[in-house]
Design a protein around this motif. Structure first.
Motif, PDB file in Angstrom:
ATOM      1  N   MET A   1      -9.863   3.155  -3.652  1.00 18.98           N
ATOM      2  CA  MET A   1      -8.830   2.254  -3.022  1.00 18.98           C
ATOM      3  C   MET A   1      -9.421   1.054  -2.178  1.00 18.98           C
ATOM      4  SD  MET A   1      -5.599   3.659  -0.383  1.00 18.98           S
ATOM      5  CE  MET A   1      -6.812   4.768   0.453  1.00 18.98           C
TER       6      MET A   1
ATOM      7  N   LEU B   1     -13.131   4.379  -0.347  1.00 18.68           N
ATOM      8  CA  LEU B   1     -12.461   3.289   0.002  1.00 18.68           C
ATOM      9  C   LEU B   1     -13.568   1.843  -0.586  1.00 18.68           C
ATOM     10  CD1 LEU B   1     -11.761   4.126   3.673  1.00 18.68           C
ATOM     11  CD2 LEU B   1     -10.142   3.734   1.770  1.00 18.68           C
TER      12      LEU B   1
ATOM     13  N   GLY C   1       0.725  -1.269  -0.064  1.00 19.12           N
ATOM     14  CA  GLY C   1       0.136   0.026   0.198  1.00 19.12           C
ATOM     15  C   GLY C   1       0.867   1.274   0.080  1.00 19.12           C
TER      16      GLY C   1
ATOM     17  N   TYR D   1     -12.225  10.645   4.383  1.00 15.01           N
ATOM     18  CA  TYR D   1     -12.383  10.068   3.122  1.00 15.01           C
ATOM     19  C   TYR D   1     -13.572  10.389   2.746  1.00 15.01           C
ATOM     20  CZ  TYR D   1     -15.223   6.841   6.000  1.00 15.01           C
ATOM     21  OH  TYR D   1     -16.223   6.424   7.208  1.00 15.01           O
TER      22      TYR D   1
ATOM     23  N   GLY E   1      -6.099   1.073   4.327  1.00 15.41           N
ATOM     24  CA  GLY E   1      -6.425   2.490   3.902  1.00 15.41           C
ATOM     25  C   GLY E   1      -6.454   3.722   4.630  1.00 15.41           C
TER      26      GLY E   1
ATOM     27  N   PHE F   1      -9.629  -1.112   0.756  1.00  9.02           N
ATOM     28  CA  PHE F   1      -9.322  -0.839   2.395  1.00  9.02           C
ATOM     29  C   PHE F   1      -8.302  -1.544   2.793  1.00  9.02           C
ATOM     30  CE2 PHE F   1      -9.520  -1.035   6.965  1.00  9.02           C
ATOM     31  CZ  PHE F   1      -9.446   0.086   7.217  1.00  9.02           C
TER      32      PHE F   1
END
Length: 132
Positions: free
Chosen positions: A56, A85, A39, A103, A65, A58
């Motif tokens: 993305m 996410l 990541g 987020y 994430g 998680f």
């Protein structure tokens, strides 16, 4: 003609990523997928390209994430980038990690995934056109 915007899909599931360009078609966005094996390593590519929106997974290898998001938010050029996410896990598995993280939303990897992503992209495009 205006250049198409870039949408990143980051995941460690190669099969899922192979399907995405066939599933997600939007006239204003170019879909780019990235198979993530660590990541933290994808951060360099995100900074280099500066996508307009990021989806993305998680649970990425070596990091989740909630650990990558603060890094992306710290970078001035990415601080306002919508980041969603994606997960196949129930929300209660993610909630403890997301208490103090910024987020844009969470999308479950389920039957309505395609429709949810397209709705988000349409909404971002509509919000952008209202500001112009």
């Amino acid at each position: 003609m205006e250049k198409r915007k870039i949408v990143f899909f980051l995941d460690d599931d190669g099969e899922f990523l192979e399907l995405l360009p066939h599933m997600i078609h939007h006239p204003d966005y170019e879909v780019r997928t990235y198979h993530v094996t660590n990541g933290y390593h994808i951060v360099d590519e995100i900074v280099r390209v500066k996508p307009n929106v990021i989806f993305m997974d998680f649970f990425l290898p070596r990091v989740n994430g909630a650990q990558v998001l603060p890094i992306l938010r710290f970078i001035r050029e990415l601080s306002g980038t919508p980041i969603y996410l994606m997960t196949g896990y129930p929300m209660e598995h993610l909630a403890p990690f997301l208490r103090e993280v910024s987020y844009s939303g969470i999308i479950l990897k389920q039957a309505s995934f395609k429709e949810e992503v397209l709705k988000i992209l349409d909404g971002l495009e509509h919000a952008h056109s209202c500001r112009v």
